[in-house]
Design an enzyme around this catalytic site. Structure first.
Site, PDB file in Angstrom:
ATOM      1  N   SER A 163      -1.940  29.954  -7.721  1.00 19.23           N
ATOM      2  CA  SER A 163      -3.402  29.884  -7.842  1.00 19.23           C
ATOM      3  C   SER A 163      -3.966  31.067  -8.632  1.00 19.23           C
ATOM      4  CB  SER A 163      -4.052  29.894  -6.451  1.00 19.23           C
ATOM      5  OG  SER A 163      -3.533  28.863  -5.662  1.00 19.23           O
ATOM      6  N   GLY A 186      -7.644  26.634  -8.846  1.00 27.53           N
ATOM      7  CA  GLY A 186      -7.188  26.431  -7.461  1.00 27.53           C
ATOM      8  C   GLY A 186      -6.784  24.977  -7.296  1.00 27.53           C
ATOM      9  N   TRP A 234      -5.198  34.732  -4.046  1.00 30.46           N
ATOM     10  CA  TRP A 234      -4.870  34.081  -2.756  1.00 30.46           C
ATOM     11  C   TRP A 234      -3.370  34.053  -2.538  1.00 30.46           C
ATOM     12  CZ3 TRP A 234      -9.494  34.098  -1.098  1.00 30.46           C
ATOM     13  CH2 TRP A 234     -10.556  33.576  -1.817  1.00 30.46           C
ATOM     14  N   ILE A 235      -2.655  35.082  -2.979  1.00 32.91           N
ATOM     15  CA  ILE A 235      -1.204  35.018  -2.885  1.00 32.91           C
ATOM     16  C   ILE A 235      -0.731  35.571  -1.537  1.00 32.91           C
ATOM     17  CG2 ILE A 235       0.991  35.607  -4.016  1.00 32.91           C
ATOM     18  CD1 ILE A 235      -1.077  33.661  -5.548  1.00 32.91           C
ATOM     19  N   ARG A 282     -11.024  25.785  36.270  1.00 29.19           N
ATOM     20  CA  ARG A 282     -12.428  26.226  36.283  1.00 29.19           C
ATOM     21  C   ARG A 282     -13.242  25.494  37.354  1.00 29.19           C
ATOM     22  NH1 ARG A 282     -16.058  30.074  35.471  1.00 29.19           N
ATOM     23  NH2 ARG A 282     -17.981  29.360  34.474  1.00 29.19           N
ATOM     24  N   GLN A 337     -15.479  12.935  34.314  1.00 35.34           N
ATOM     25  CA  GLN A 337     -14.992  11.951  33.340  1.00 35.34           C
ATOM     26  C   GLN A 337     -15.233  12.394  31.902  1.00 35.34           C
ATOM     27  OE1 GLN A 337     -16.685   8.186  34.567  1.00 35.34           O
ATOM     28  NE2 GLN A 337     -14.899   7.747  35.832  1.00 35.34           N
ATOM     29  N   GLU A 397      -2.571  24.399  -0.195  1.00 28.74           N
ATOM     30  CA  GLU A 397      -1.585  23.364  -0.545  1.00 28.74           C
ATOM     31  C   GLU A 397      -2.243  21.988  -0.704  1.00 28.74           C
ATOM     32  OE1 GLU A 397       2.361  23.544   1.027  1.00 28.74           O
ATOM     33  OE2 GLU A 397       2.060  25.614   1.691  1.00 28.74           O
ATOM     34  N   GLY A 398      -3.423  22.001  -1.344  1.00 32.88           N
ATOM     35  CA  GLY A 398      -4.175  20.772  -1.586  1.00 32.88           C
ATOM     36  C   GLY A 398      -5.206  20.564  -0.492  1.00 32.88           C
TER      37      GLY A 398
HETATM   38  C1  LIG Z   1      -5.212  31.650   3.392  1.00 29.78           C
HETATM   39  C2  LIG Z   1      -4.804  31.143   2.046  1.00 29.78           C
HETATM   40  C3  LIG Z   1      -3.495  31.331   1.597  1.00 29.78           C
HETATM   41  C4  LIG Z   1      -3.124  30.898   0.322  1.00 29.78           C
HETATM   42  N1  LIG Z   1      -1.863  31.154  -0.136  1.00 29.78           N
HETATM   43  C5  LIG Z   1      -1.542  30.832  -1.425  1.00 29.78           C
HETATM   44  C6  LIG Z   1      -0.263  31.196  -1.969  1.00 29.78           C
HETATM   45  O1  LIG Z   1       0.590  31.782  -1.286  1.00 29.78           O
HETATM   46  N2  LIG Z   1      -0.004  30.902  -3.262  1.00 29.78           N
HETATM   47  C7  LIG Z   1      -0.909  30.258  -4.068  1.00 29.78           C
HETATM   48  O2  LIG Z   1      -0.614  30.028  -5.234  1.00 29.78           O
HETATM   49  N3  LIG Z   1      -2.135  29.894  -3.576  1.00 29.78           N
HETATM   50  C8  LIG Z   1      -2.458  30.165  -2.278  1.00 29.78           C
HETATM   51  N4  LIG Z   1      -3.701  29.815  -1.770  1.00 29.78           N
HETATM   52  C9  LIG Z   1      -4.663  29.183  -2.656  1.00 29.78           C
HETATM   53  C10 LIG Z   1      -4.995  27.750  -2.303  1.00 29.78           C
HETATM   54  O3  LIG Z   1      -3.948  26.904  -2.683  1.00 29.78           O
HETATM   55  C11 LIG Z   1      -6.346  27.415  -2.962  1.00 29.78           C
HETATM   56  O4  LIG Z   1      -7.344  28.111  -2.231  1.00 29.78           O
HETATM   57  C12 LIG Z   1      -6.620  25.931  -2.974  1.00 29.78           C
HETATM   58  O5  LIG Z   1      -5.785  25.275  -3.900  1.00 29.78           O
HETATM   59  C13 LIG Z   1      -8.076  25.639  -3.326  1.00 29.78           C
HETATM   60  O6  LIG Z   1      -8.418  26.306  -4.508  1.00 29.78           O
HETATM   61  P1  LIG Z   1      -9.774  27.173  -4.554  1.00 29.78           P
HETATM   62  O7  LIG Z   1      -9.773  28.117  -3.416  1.00 29.78           O
HETATM   63  O8  LIG Z   1      -9.897  27.723  -5.924  1.00 29.78           O
HETATM   64  O9  LIG Z   1     -10.917  26.136  -4.283  1.00 29.78           O
HETATM   65  P2  LIG Z   1     -11.541  25.110  -5.336  1.00 29.78           P
HETATM   66  O10 LIG Z   1     -10.503  24.575  -6.231  1.00 29.78           O
HETATM   67  O11 LIG Z   1     -12.750  25.755  -5.943  1.00 29.78           O
HETATM   68  O12 LIG Z   1     -11.991  23.951  -4.372  1.00 29.78           O
HETATM   69  C14 LIG Z   1     -13.109  24.108  -3.478  1.00 29.78           C
HETATM   70  C15 LIG Z   1     -13.307  22.825  -2.730  1.00 29.78           C
HETATM   71  O13 LIG Z   1     -13.625  21.791  -3.623  1.00 29.78           O
HETATM   72  C16 LIG Z   1     -13.281  20.557  -3.025  1.00 29.78           C
HETATM   73  N5  LIG Z   1     -12.573  19.746  -4.020  1.00 29.78           N
HETATM   74  C17 LIG Z   1     -11.429  20.045  -4.676  1.00 29.78           C
HETATM   75  N6  LIG Z   1     -11.088  19.058  -5.513  1.00 29.78           N
HETATM   76  C18 LIG Z   1     -12.062  18.098  -5.392  1.00 29.78           C
HETATM   77  C19 LIG Z   1     -12.300  16.843  -5.997  1.00 29.78           C
HETATM   78  N7  LIG Z   1     -11.470  16.355  -6.925  1.00 29.78           N
HETATM   79  N8  LIG Z   1     -13.408  16.135  -5.639  1.00 29.78           N
HETATM   80  C20 LIG Z   1     -14.267  16.637  -4.733  1.00 29.78           C
HETATM   81  N9  LIG Z   1     -14.093  17.824  -4.098  1.00 29.78           N
HETATM   82  C21 LIG Z   1     -13.007  18.536  -4.440  1.00 29.78           C
HETATM   83  C22 LIG Z   1     -12.431  20.858  -1.799  1.00 29.78           C
HETATM   84  O14 LIG Z   1     -13.221  20.759  -0.631  1.00 29.78           O
HETATM   85  C23 LIG Z   1     -12.059  22.308  -2.001  1.00 29.78           C
HETATM   86  O15 LIG Z   1     -11.820  22.973  -0.798  1.00 29.78           O
HETATM   87  C24 LIG Z   1      -4.080  30.222  -0.490  1.00 29.78           C
HETATM   88  C25 LIG Z   1      -5.379  30.009  -0.007  1.00 29.78           C
HETATM   89  C26 LIG Z   1      -5.756  30.456   1.234  1.00 29.78           C
HETATM   90  C27 LIG Z   1      -7.173  30.215   1.697  1.00 29.78           C
END
Ligand SMILES: Cc1cc2nc3c(=O)[nH]c(=O)nc-3n(C[C@H](O)[C@H](O)[C@H](O)COP(=O)(O)OP(=O)(O)OC[C@H]3O[C@@H](n4cnc5c(N)ncnc54)[C@H](O)[C@@H]3O)c2cc1C
Length: 385
Positions: free
Chosen positions: A132, A137, A162-163, A272, A283, A367-368
């Protein structure tokens, strides 16, 4: 943790044995809660998991310390589910050893496999996966980290963010643009050792469930040709193949968190006193618990179907996406319900359900993201005639 699901037909006797042994090991060695020095705790957990032999399941090839010739998806799912139940950071430490070295297991040269995998399996080297970027992302094929050919080396310039394990890893599998073709076909993978000149940790990132996380910067960083991983221009495919192995295991981790939340919720409901009865006697409470258990079993069925199907050598694009979507979203609801059962005590820092509430959130993004999984499932359905 109840283990009725181990009787499901997805598993073989060795899976049942693995889950039982790990469950007992976790109960003895892991304690919930993060210490204040998350780097030290994470390093310690990698060492512990390595010494106990659990990390052998995160790498492929018995000649290089792996438990088998290929990574067994059901085994890594059971490992992550059990570790997550007991300790979020232990699950993270296990998962990152696998994700960080997965591309080497899949495409490393004999020398690369020999150099890195035995140490990963023993917990003697910490791995990271650097895909990323700030502007790439969800749309990861837009990555901009660039390389230029400089004779016996590639020179890397750019940033990754975000690594996970950033700052404590011994090596990073980095995906960068080599420009053979435009878009996703012009990306290659490299193994960059920590301490390589021109590579620095630009920023440590503090997140709601603390674990080592960083933004990386490469400025004229020379990476020897021998550190190129897989064929030139094939890096994007390699990244996707690596994620393919581990996506279902994210669902399994969510399942572990959700099972722990149900366990905590049941305990609280039974204990509790309220209105002359117990919380469990109402229920409304029983309906909540029923919904939690049903959500968990639905997610578990989808998760282990995907894992089993992958271990049969079948395509799991749709099934893995369904598992990740259902298990991470479902776990968020189950954990929220557990916090509700605990009342005010559920939001107190240090309570198990409070830490689960923070722990689960990122799984719906990395991871998506959920929306990306929905797109994968929708597109796959529309391919059908
Ligand atoms: C705790 C943590 C650990 C991570 N570890 C790693 C790592 O080890 N290595 C690495 O490479 N990356 C890592 N990541 C990165 C992670 O894979 C990205 O955060 C993720 O792919 C989302 O990218 P972004 O944060 O740029 O969000 P964006 O790409 O800006 O997306 C934001 C939001 O847009 C929405 N969205 C996305 N696509 C669409 C669509 N087509 N249509 C409508 N809505 C959409 C989703 O709700 C998404 O959450 C990590 C992230 C976190 C938070």
């Amino acid at each position: 943790m109840r283990r009725d699901h181990l009787d499901w037909p997805f598993f073989e006797p060795r899976h049942r044995e693995l889950a039982e042994l790990l469950g007992a090991w976790c109960a003895e060695h892991l304690h919930t809660g993060h210490g204040s020095d998350v780097d030290a705790q994470c390093r310690g957990l990698v060492g512990q998991l390595g010494s106990a032999g659990w990390l052998r399941h995160a790498v492929a090839g018995t000649a290089h310390g792996g438990a088998g010739e290929a990574i067994d998806t059901r085994a890594i799912c059971l490992l992550r589910e059990t570790l997550a139940f007991h300790h979020g950071l232990a699950d993270f430490a296990f998962a990152m050893q696998g994700l960080g070295s997965g591309a080497i297991s899949l495409a490393g040269t004999p020398a690369q496999r020999e150099r890195y995998l035995p140490k990963v399996a023993a917990g003697a080297a910490i791995a990271a996966f650097a895909l990323s970027e700030p502007q790439a992302g969800s749309d990861v094929a837009a990555l901009q980290c660039a390389t230029r050919d400089d004779g016996d080396a590639w020179v890397l310039d750019g940033e990754k963010t975000w690594i996970s394990n950033g700052g404590i890893a011994d090596f990073y599998v980095v995906f960068a643009r080599t420009g053979e073709q435009p878009g996703s076909r012009g990306i290659s993978a490299f193994i960059v050792d920590a301490g390589t000149p021109g590579f620095e940790i630009a920023e440590r990132i503090d997140v709601i469930a603390p674990h080592p996380l960083a933004r990386l910067r490469f400025s004229g960083c020379r990476v020897p040709r021998a550190q190129q991983l897989g064929a030139p221009g094939e890096g994007f495919k390699l990244a996707m193949r690596t994620l393919d192995i581990f996506r279902t295991s994210v669902a399994a981790a969510a399942l572990g968190f959700a099972r722990r939340a149900l366990h905590e919720g049941l305990q609280r409901a039974r204990a509790r006193p309220m209105f002359g009865q117990r919380l469990a006697d109402f229920q409304l409470t029983q309906a909540k618990l029923a919904q939690m258990a049903t959500t968990i079993d639905s997610a578990a069925l989808l998760t282990y179907r995907a894992a089993w199907q992958r271990d049969q050598g079948r395509t799991v694009t749709r099934e893995a996406a369904m598992a990740k979507l259902a298990a991470t979203e479902g776990a968020q609801q189950v954990i929220d319900a557990a916090v509700q059962l605990w009342g005010g005590a559920g939001v107190v820092h240090g309570n198990v359900v409070e830490s689960l509430y923070r722990e689960i959130r990122a799984l719906r993004i990395y991871e998506g993201a959920t929306e990306v999984q929905q797109l994968i499932i929708g597109r796959d359905l529309l391919k059908e005639t």
